[in-house]
Design a protein around this motif. Structure first.
Motif, mmCIF file in Angstrom:
data_model
loop_
_atom_site.group_PDB
_atom_site.id
_atom_site.type_symbol
_atom_site.label_atom_id
_atom_site.label_comp_id
_atom_site.label_asym_id
_atom_site.label_seq_id
_atom_site.Cartn_x
_atom_site.Cartn_y
_atom_site.Cartn_z
ATOM 1 N N PHE A 114 52.148 29.685 44.435
ATOM 2 C CA PHE A 114 52.475 30.473 43.249
ATOM 3 C C PHE A 114 51.179 30.789 42.503
ATOM 4 C CE2 PHE A 114 56.233 28.098 44.372
ATOM 5 C CZ PHE A 114 57.204 29.081 44.360
ATOM 6 N N ARG A 115 51.017 32.044 42.137
ATOM 7 C CA ARG A 115 49.799 32.493 41.486
ATOM 8 C C ARG A 115 50.136 33.106 40.136
ATOM 9 N NH1 ARG A 115 45.986 33.408 45.802
ATOM 10 N NH2 ARG A 115 46.612 31.957 47.452
ATOM 11 N N VAL A 116 49.185 33.013 39.225
ATOM 12 C CA VAL A 116 49.261 33.747 37.967
ATOM 13 C C VAL A 116 48.000 34.589 37.855
ATOM 14 C CG1 VAL A 116 49.149 33.596 35.448
ATOM 15 C CG2 VAL A 116 50.745 32.150 36.709
ATOM 16 N N VAL A 117 48.187 35.885 37.609
ATOM 17 C CA VAL A 117 47.078 36.790 37.318
ATOM 18 C C VAL A 117 47.173 37.160 35.844
ATOM 19 C CG1 VAL A 117 46.014 39.028 37.799
ATOM 20 C CG2 VAL A 117 47.016 37.690 39.667
ATOM 21 N N VAL A 118 46.054 37.034 35.132
ATOM 22 C CA VAL A 118 46.032 37.360 33.712
ATOM 23 C C VAL A 118 44.950 38.404 33.457
ATOM 24 C CG1 VAL A 118 44.550 35.357 33.230
ATOM 25 C CG2 VAL A 118 45.814 36.451 31.359
ATOM 26 N N GLU A 119 45.335 39.454 32.756
ATOM 27 C CA GLU A 119 44.394 40.485 32.325
ATOM 28 C C GLU A 119 44.256 40.407 30.807
ATOM 29 O OE1 GLU A 119 44.101 45.095 33.292
ATOM 30 O OE2 GLU A 119 45.496 44.697 31.629
ATOM 31 N N GLU A 120 43.013 40.361 30.332
ATOM 32 C CA GLU A 120 42.742 40.322 28.902
ATOM 33 C C GLU A 120 41.827 41.485 28.536
ATOM 34 O OE1 GLU A 120 41.066 36.425 28.617
ATOM 35 O OE2 GLU A 120 43.006 35.492 28.205
ATOM 36 N N VAL A 121 42.142 42.186 27.456
ATOM 37 C CA VAL A 121 41.335 43.307 26.972
ATOM 38 C C VAL A 121 40.571 42.864 25.739
ATOM 39 C CG1 VAL A 121 41.360 45.653 26.054
ATOM 40 C CG2 VAL A 121 42.935 45.020 27.898
ATOM 41 N N ASP A 122 39.253 43.015 25.781
ATOM 42 C CA ASP A 122 38.395 42.752 24.629
ATOM 43 C C ASP A 122 38.256 44.074 23.878
ATOM 44 O OD1 ASP A 122 36.272 42.430 22.835
ATOM 45 O OD2 ASP A 122 35.250 40.988 24.131
ATOM 46 N N THR A 123 38.969 44.210 22.783
ATOM 47 C CA THR A 123 38.985 45.485 22.064
ATOM 48 C C THR A 123 37.686 45.745 21.323
ATOM 49 O OG1 THR A 123 40.117 44.397 20.222
ATOM 50 C CG2 THR A 123 41.489 45.539 21.841
ATOM 51 N N ASP A 124 36.893 44.707 21.076
ATOM 52 C CA ASP A 124 35.601 44.904 20.412
ATOM 53 C C ASP A 124 34.557 45.419 21.402
ATOM 54 O OD1 ASP A 124 36.502 44.081 17.887
ATOM 55 O OD2 ASP A 124 36.173 41.972 18.400
ATOM 56 N N ALA A 125 34.467 44.756 22.556
ATOM 57 C CA ALA A 125 33.506 45.174 23.576
ATOM 58 C C ALA A 125 34.041 46.336 24.410
ATOM 59 C CB ALA A 125 33.167 43.990 24.492
ATOM 60 N N TRP A 126 35.332 46.596 24.314
ATOM 61 C CA TRP A 126 36.044 47.608 25.107
ATOM 62 C C TRP A 126 35.813 47.385 26.602
ATOM 63 C CZ3 TRP A 126 40.233 49.859 24.124
ATOM 64 C CH2 TRP A 126 40.677 50.951 24.878
ATOM 65 N N THR A 127 36.163 46.153 27.046
ATOM 66 C CA THR A 127 36.142 45.791 28.458
ATOM 67 C C THR A 127 37.403 44.994 28.748
ATOM 68 O OG1 THR A 127 34.938 43.727 28.014
ATOM 69 C CG2 THR A 127 33.610 45.700 28.578
ATOM 70 N N HIS A 128 37.680 44.774 30.040
ATOM 71 C CA HIS A 128 38.808 43.918 30.399
ATOM 72 C C HIS A 128 38.397 42.964 31.513
ATOM 73 C CE1 HIS A 128 39.360 46.698 33.826
ATOM 74 N NE2 HIS A 128 40.075 45.735 34.376
ATOM 75 N N THR A 129 39.073 41.828 31.564
ATOM 76 C CA THR A 129 38.851 40.842 32.615
ATOM 77 C C THR A 129 40.154 40.567 33.350
ATOM 78 O OG1 THR A 129 39.270 38.999 31.090
ATOM 79 C CG2 THR A 129 36.970 39.693 31.390
ATOM 80 N N LEU A 130 40.029 40.219 34.624
ATOM 81 C CA LEU A 130 41.139 39.732 35.443
ATOM 82 C C LEU A 130 40.771 38.351 35.956
ATOM 83 C CD1 LEU A 130 42.147 42.731 37.762
ATOM 84 C CD2 LEU A 130 43.581 41.675 36.010
ATOM 85 N N ARG A 131 41.720 37.431 35.874
ATOM 86 C CA ARG A 131 41.511 36.083 36.398
ATOM 87 C C ARG A 131 42.786 35.633 37.114
ATOM 88 N NH1 ARG A 131 37.138 37.585 35.446
ATOM 89 N NH2 ARG A 131 35.495 36.548 34.223
ATOM 90 N N GLU A 132 42.627 34.695 38.036
ATOM 91 C CA GLU A 132 43.752 34.218 38.839
ATOM 92 C C GLU A 132 43.762 32.701 38.865
ATOM 93 O OE1 GLU A 132 45.413 35.194 43.306
ATOM 94 O OE2 GLU A 132 43.299 34.630 43.103
ATOM 95 N N GLY A 133 44.955 32.124 38.822
ATOM 96 C CA GLY A 133 45.121 30.684 38.956
ATOM 97 C C GLY A 133 46.174 30.359 39.987
ATOM 98 N N GLY A 134 46.098 29.139 40.545
ATOM 99 C CA GLY A 134 47.046 28.717 41.572
ATOM 100 C C GLY A 134 47.919 27.568 41.106
ATOM 101 N N PHE A 135 49.198 27.603 41.515
ATOM 102 C CA PHE A 135 50.157 26.580 41.107
ATOM 103 C C PHE A 135 51.001 26.174 42.311
ATOM 104 C CE2 PHE A 135 49.091 29.088 37.448
ATOM 105 C CZ PHE A 135 48.974 28.180 36.412
ATOM 106 N N ASP A 136 51.527 24.954 42.272
ATOM 107 C CA ASP A 136 52.343 24.458 43.373
ATOM 108 C C ASP A 136 53.815 24.808 43.219
ATOM 109 O OD1 ASP A 136 50.228 23.283 44.776
ATOM 110 O OD2 ASP A 136 50.350 21.450 43.579
ATOM 111 N N THR A 137 54.258 25.058 41.987
ATOM 112 C CA THR A 137 55.677 25.361 41.767
ATOM 113 C C THR A 137 55.821 26.573 40.854
ATOM 114 O OG1 THR A 137 55.960 24.015 39.763
ATOM 115 C CG2 THR A 137 56.184 22.883 41.892
ATOM 116 N N VAL A 138 56.956 27.230 40.962
ATOM 117 C CA VAL A 138 57.220 28.386 40.116
ATOM 118 C C VAL A 138 57.333 27.971 38.657
ATOM 119 C CG1 VAL A 138 59.729 28.233 40.432
ATOM 120 C CG2 VAL A 138 58.689 30.429 39.833
ATOM 121 N N GLY A 139 57.864 26.778 38.409
ATOM 122 C CA GLY A 139 57.996 26.300 37.036
ATOM 123 C C GLY A 139 56.655 26.144 36.353
ATOM 124 N N GLU A 140 55.670 25.614 37.081
ATOM 125 C CA GLU A 140 54.337 25.450 36.510
ATOM 126 C C GLU A 140 53.697 26.808 36.199
ATOM 127 O OE1 GLU A 140 52.991 21.305 38.761
ATOM 128 O OE2 GLU A 140 52.643 23.255 39.725
#
Length: 249
Positions: free
Chosen positions: A179-205
């Protein structure tokens, strides 16, 4: 990509989408489907990327839906559209999907026949990637999106914390961190965005991390376990299968 709440500052006008269907017809049900799912908000759709086959039979669009911010909270902001035209019969067919990230819309189109190098995002629209890690993850999501099913997403348009979280399940049962989570965050001051990914063993986590991030209480994303360290998990009660990435008509 565009921010859900404001246009890219580098442009004085926003491009409009043209589906080029004036010379085509469809049966009544098809026409109504296209109108309800796509054309009804045509003036709110911004083309971030599009590709048309040389013979004009296929068109592929990555669209930003400016109206999404005013709809149901958390709704995806991107629409992928695949148009199929029969020039001899002068008819058309289509598929469309609502997706939370531009790279996922690109993936959906690539796996419906769009050349991967033909559907790059317009760099003048929206905040650019903040770093190479963001660019690398976006490329992988676009290329390997058919390896995952999407179970949950939420897009927050809070200008003080503009974030999208997406929970995915690997379709390969033996994949590391299934199970993976991808998170996108927008820095409105710098006007850039980041993508990051994390791994999990269960859907609940994975879902708990998403909830925590949306309330500002999340721990750092856990690393995705490398393939060499992966072992087949012990049998556990089945959880409802998340829906595949995107939805077709």
């Amino acid at each position: 990509m565009l921010s859900p709440t404001e246009p890219a500052p580098a442009r004085t006008s926003t491009p409009q989408v043209d589906f080029e269907l004036d010379a085509f017809d469809a049966d009544e049900e098809m026409y109504l489907d296209f109108y309800r799912q796509v054309a009804v908000r045509e003036d709110m759709l911004v083309p971030l990327a599009e590709h048309h086959s040389p013979d004009g039979a296929h068109s592929y669009y990555v669209l930003f839906d400016r109206s999404a911010a005013y709809g149901h909270p958390g709704m995806p902001s991107y629409v992928a559209v695949h148009l199929k035209r029969d020039r001899e019969k002068e008819t058309f067919d289509f598929e469309q999907a609502l997706l939370p990230l531009p790279a996922m819309a690109q993936s959906w189109l690539i796996h419906r026949g769009c050349p991967p190098d033909a559907i790059g995002l317009n760099p003048e629209l929206g905040p650019p990637p903040a770093d190479e890690a963001t660019r690398a993850l976006a490329r992988r999501l676009a290329g390997d999106g058919d390896h995952y099913a999407m179970g949950y997403s939420y897009t927050s348009v809070d200008p003080d914390d503009m974030v999208t979280v997406v929970a995915l399940r690997a379709l390969d049962e033996g994949a590391p961190s299934p199970f993976r989570v991808v998170v996108e965050e927008v820095d409105t001051d710098a006007w850039t965005h980041t993508l990051r990914e994390g791994g999990f063993d269960t859907v609940g986590e994975a879902l708990q991390w998403c909830d925590d991030r949306l309330t500002g209480q999340a721990d750092p994303l856990p690393l995705v376990r490398p393939a060499a360290a992966a072992t087949r998990p012990a049998a556990r009660p089945k959880t409802p299968a998340p829906r595949p990435i995107g939805r077709s008509r």
